[in-house]
Motif scaffolding. Structure first.
Motif, PDB file in Angstrom:
ATOM      1  N   ALA A  70       0.809  -1.218   0.000  1.00  0.00           N
ATOM      2  CA  ALA A  70       0.000   0.000   0.000  1.00  0.00           C
ATOM      3  C   ALA A  70       0.844   1.271   0.000  1.00  0.00           C
ATOM      4  CB  ALA A  70      -0.929   0.011   1.211  1.00  0.00           C
ATOM      5  N   TYR A  71       2.127   1.159   0.343  1.00  0.00           N
ATOM      6  CA  TYR A  71       2.978   2.350   0.442  1.00  0.00           C
ATOM      7  C   TYR A  71       4.425   1.928   0.243  1.00  0.00           C
ATOM      8  CZ  TYR A  71       5.247   6.453   2.586  1.00  0.00           C
ATOM      9  OH  TYR A  71       6.037   7.551   2.822  1.00  0.00           O
ATOM     10  N   LEU A  72       5.164   2.741  -0.523  1.00  0.00           N
ATOM     11  CA  LEU A  72       6.585   2.478  -0.743  1.00  0.00           C
ATOM     12  C   LEU A  72       7.370   3.783  -0.627  1.00  0.00           C
ATOM     13  CD1 LEU A  72       6.475   0.116  -3.868  1.00  0.00           C
ATOM     14  CD2 LEU A  72       7.039  -0.553  -1.525  1.00  0.00           C
ATOM     15  N   GLU A  73       8.583   3.672  -0.114  1.00  0.00           N
ATOM     16  CA  GLU A  73       9.435   4.845   0.038  1.00  0.00           C
ATOM     17  C   GLU A  73      10.858   4.449  -0.303  1.00  0.00           C
ATOM     18  OE1 GLU A  73      10.574   7.618   3.820  1.00  0.00           O
ATOM     19  OE2 GLU A  73       8.434   7.218   3.509  1.00  0.00           O
ATOM     20  N   GLY A  74      11.469   5.175  -1.240  1.00  0.00           N
ATOM     21  CA  GLY A  74      12.826   4.822  -1.637  1.00  0.00           C
ATOM     22  C   GLY A  74      13.378   5.771  -2.676  1.00  0.00           C
ATOM     23  N   LYS A  75      14.374   5.292  -3.418  1.00  0.00           N
ATOM     24  CA  LYS A  75      15.037   6.092  -4.441  1.00  0.00           C
ATOM     25  C   LYS A  75      14.771   5.487  -5.822  1.00  0.00           C
ATOM     26  CE  LYS A  75      17.478   8.827  -1.594  1.00  0.00           C
ATOM     27  NZ  LYS A  75      17.501  10.295  -1.601  1.00  0.00           N
ATOM     28  N   LEU A 130      13.760   1.720  -5.736  1.00  0.00           N
ATOM     29  CA  LEU A 130      14.620   0.879  -4.909  1.00  0.00           C
ATOM     30  C   LEU A 130      14.274   1.115  -3.440  1.00  0.00           C
ATOM     31  CD1 LEU A 130      16.993  -1.118  -4.952  1.00  0.00           C
ATOM     32  CD2 LEU A 130      18.527   0.841  -4.713  1.00  0.00           C
ATOM     33  N   VAL A 131      13.713   0.086  -2.821  1.00  0.00           N
ATOM     34  CA  VAL A 131      13.326   0.147  -1.408  1.00  0.00           C
ATOM     35  C   VAL A 131      14.166  -0.887  -0.671  1.00  0.00           C
ATOM     36  CG1 VAL A 131      11.443  -0.037   0.254  1.00  0.00           C
ATOM     37  CG2 VAL A 131      10.996   0.810  -2.063  1.00  0.00           C
ATOM     38  N   GLY A 132      15.104  -0.418   0.137  1.00  0.00           N
ATOM     39  CA  GLY A 132      16.065  -1.354   0.707  1.00  0.00           C
ATOM     40  C   GLY A 132      16.926  -1.896  -0.425  1.00  0.00           C
ATOM     41  N   HIS A 133      16.919  -3.196  -0.594  1.00  0.00           N
ATOM     42  CA  HIS A 133      17.664  -3.815  -1.694  1.00  0.00           C
ATOM     43  C   HIS A 133      16.715  -4.458  -2.697  1.00  0.00           C
ATOM     44  CE1 HIS A 133      21.499  -3.111   0.265  1.00  0.00           C
ATOM     45  NE2 HIS A 133      20.994  -3.610   1.392  1.00  0.00           N
ATOM     46  N   ILE A 134      15.457  -4.019  -2.694  1.00  0.00           N
ATOM     47  CA  ILE A 134      14.453  -4.575  -3.602  1.00  0.00           C
ATOM     48  C   ILE A 134      13.939  -3.475  -4.519  1.00  0.00           C
ATOM     49  CG2 ILE A 134      12.214  -5.737  -3.767  1.00  0.00           C
ATOM     50  CD1 ILE A 134      12.686  -6.847  -0.975  1.00  0.00           C
ATOM     51  N   GLY A 135      13.871  -3.768  -5.816  1.00  0.00           N
ATOM     52  CA  GLY A 135      13.360  -2.794  -6.783  1.00  0.00           C
ATOM     53  C   GLY A 135      11.924  -3.123  -7.162  1.00  0.00           C
ATOM     54  N   TYR A 136      11.045  -2.154  -6.991  1.00  0.00           N
ATOM     55  CA  TYR A 136       9.632  -2.324  -7.328  1.00  0.00           C
ATOM     56  C   TYR A 136       9.300  -1.544  -8.597  1.00  0.00           C
ATOM     57  CZ  TYR A 136       8.978  -4.126  -2.569  1.00  0.00           C
ATOM     58  OH  TYR A 136       9.053  -4.857  -1.414  1.00  0.00           O
ATOM     59  N   GLU A 137       8.692  -2.229  -9.559  1.00  0.00           N
ATOM     60  CA  GLU A 137       8.248  -1.565 -10.775  1.00  0.00           C
ATOM     61  C   GLU A 137       6.896  -0.905 -10.491  1.00  0.00           C
ATOM     62  OE1 GLU A 137       7.947  -2.568 -15.537  1.00  0.00           O
ATOM     63  OE2 GLU A 137       7.573  -4.161 -14.082  1.00  0.00           O
ATOM     64  N   VAL A 138       6.845   0.421 -10.635  1.00  0.00           N
ATOM     65  CA  VAL A 138       5.640   1.171 -10.301  1.00  0.00           C
ATOM     66  C   VAL A 138       5.207   2.005 -11.499  1.00  0.00           C
ATOM     67  CG1 VAL A 138       4.580   2.809  -8.696  1.00  0.00           C
ATOM     68  CG2 VAL A 138       6.462   1.347  -7.908  1.00  0.00           C
ATOM     69  N   LEU A 139       3.959   1.840 -11.919  1.00  0.00           N
ATOM     70  CA  LEU A 139       3.406   2.660 -12.989  1.00  0.00           C
ATOM     71  C   LEU A 139       2.953   3.997 -12.420  1.00  0.00           C
ATOM     72  CD1 LEU A 139       1.211   0.117 -14.995  1.00  0.00           C
ATOM     73  CD2 LEU A 139       3.576   0.804 -15.407  1.00  0.00           C
ATOM     74  N   LEU A 140       3.153   5.075 -13.189  1.00  0.00           N
ATOM     75  CA  LEU A 140       2.783   6.419 -12.754  1.00  0.00           C
ATOM     76  C   LEU A 140       2.104   7.166 -13.884  1.00  0.00           C
ATOM     77  CD1 LEU A 140       6.198   7.437 -11.126  1.00  0.00           C
ATOM     78  CD2 LEU A 140       4.214   6.501  -9.916  1.00  0.00           C
ATOM     79  N   ALA A 196      16.856  16.092  -7.192  1.00  0.00           N
ATOM     80  CA  ALA A 196      17.226  16.825  -5.973  1.00  0.00           C
ATOM     81  C   ALA A 196      17.664  15.866  -4.863  1.00  0.00           C
ATOM     82  CB  ALA A 196      16.048  17.666  -5.495  1.00  0.00           C
ATOM     83  N   ASP A 197      17.783  14.575  -5.214  1.00  0.00           N
ATOM     84  CA  ASP A 197      18.204  13.523  -4.290  1.00  0.00           C
ATOM     85  C   ASP A 197      17.232  13.371  -3.113  1.00  0.00           C
ATOM     86  OD1 ASP A 197      19.955  11.412  -3.712  1.00  0.00           O
ATOM     87  OD2 ASP A 197      21.015  12.607  -2.225  1.00  0.00           O
ATOM     88  N   GLU A 198      15.939  13.609  -3.385  1.00  0.00           N
ATOM     89  CA  GLU A 198      14.925  13.434  -2.355  1.00  0.00           C
ATOM     90  C   GLU A 198      14.375  12.003  -2.396  1.00  0.00           C
ATOM     91  OE1 GLU A 198      11.818  16.356  -2.312  1.00  0.00           O
ATOM     92  OE2 GLU A 198      13.155  17.937  -3.027  1.00  0.00           O
ATOM     93  N   THR A 199      13.953  11.528  -1.260  1.00  0.00           N
ATOM     94  CA  THR A 199      13.306  10.220  -1.185  1.00  0.00           C
ATOM     95  C   THR A 199      11.924  10.307  -1.818  1.00  0.00           C
ATOM     96  OG1 THR A 199      14.473   9.621   0.835  1.00  0.00           O
ATOM     97  CG2 THR A 199      12.421   8.441   0.377  1.00  0.00           C
ATOM     98  N   ILE A 200      11.561   9.299  -2.582  1.00  0.00           N
ATOM     99  CA  ILE A 200      10.254   9.239  -3.233  1.00  0.00           C
ATOM    100  C   ILE A 200       9.308   8.421  -2.367  1.00  0.00           C
ATOM    101  CG2 ILE A 200       9.005   8.623  -5.339  1.00  0.00           C
ATOM    102  CD1 ILE A 200      11.216  10.730  -5.726  1.00  0.00           C
ATOM    103  N   ALA A 201       8.172   9.019  -2.023  1.00  0.00           N
ATOM    104  CA  ALA A 201       7.155   8.321  -1.232  1.00  0.00           C
ATOM    105  C   ALA A 201       5.891   8.187  -2.073  1.00  0.00           C
ATOM    106  CB  ALA A 201       6.848   9.093   0.051  1.00  0.00           C
TER     107      ALA A 201
END
Length: 213
Positions: free
Chosen positions: A3-8, A20-30, A44-49
């Motif tokens: 339901a929620y992901l936060e990463g780079k 990339l969340v931890g060491h796992i990459g999630y494919e997310v459609l936007l 800007a090197d901000e975390t994506i939530a």
């Protein structure tokens, strides 16, 4: 269910990202607007939530993750896909305009605007209006840009996460109590500015009527 992901951002594509969340990459459609904002944050090197809509069906057995910047954007998307013939995959491609503008077009019955969205023809635009008109006012930009609210985007004066509450109060004020949309918005804005801790429709009504007494 996710339901929620936060990463780079590890990688970006035309219709989404690998987050990339931890060491796992999630494919997310936007949608295109969310993708653009995410890329700016990444630069800007901000975390994506992202708030995630998790889509899987018998016809679509491979899970699909669709991301949104706010819970309200996700909520609008979930309303949008209640329209006949608009599934999640078609909906995310169609949302090429900001949610506030799409919602405003629905409330104004502006099928010409809706027909400009990717994959949305005249008949589908009419179905969208028939299904959602009167249900998305809380997401819509004011009818007159530069009005007494000083903003064309309700998210500029409604704190994040409170748009569902505001939509409910707007509907009561306009449809049951006879206030104009601009008057109702002004009353809500003043109440939220005076008491930012309001978290329920009941408390918002109490504050509004304290203001009008």
């Amino acid at each position: 269910m996710i339901a929620y992901l936060e990463g780079k951002i590890l990688h970006n594509e035309a219709d989404g990202i690998i987050l990339l969340v931890g060491h796992i990459g999630y494919e997310v459609l936007l949608d295109t607007n969310t993708l653009s904002i995410c890329m700016e944050k990444s630069q800007a090197d901000e975390t994506i939530a992202l708030y995630i809509y998790y889509h899987v069906t018998e016809r679509q057995p491979k899970p699909v993750l669709i991301g949104f910047l706010t819970p309200d954007d996700k909520e609008f998307f979930q309303l949008f896909i209640t329209v006949a013939a608009i599934g999640p995959m078609k909906a995310i491609k169609a949302l090429t305009k900001p949610v506030s503008k799409v919602a405003r077009a629905i409330e104004d019955r502006d099928t010409a605007f809706l027909s400009q969205l990717t994959g949305i023809g005249k008949r589908t635009a009419e179905k969208i209006v028939a299904t959602l008109n009167g249900k998305v006012l809380g997401f819509a930009a004011p009818q007159n840009p530069g009005s007494d609210l000083g903003s064309t985007n309700p998210q500029d004066f409604v704190p994040e996460g409170k748009q569902m509450m505001v939509r409910q109060v707007l509907e009561v004020l306009t449809e049951q109590l006879g206030h104009s949309a601009s008057s109702a918005r002004r009353m809500i804005k003043q109440a939220l500015e005076k008491n930012p801790g309001i978290n329920s429709p009941e408390d918002l009504f109490d504050e509004i009527y304290q203001e009008t007494r």
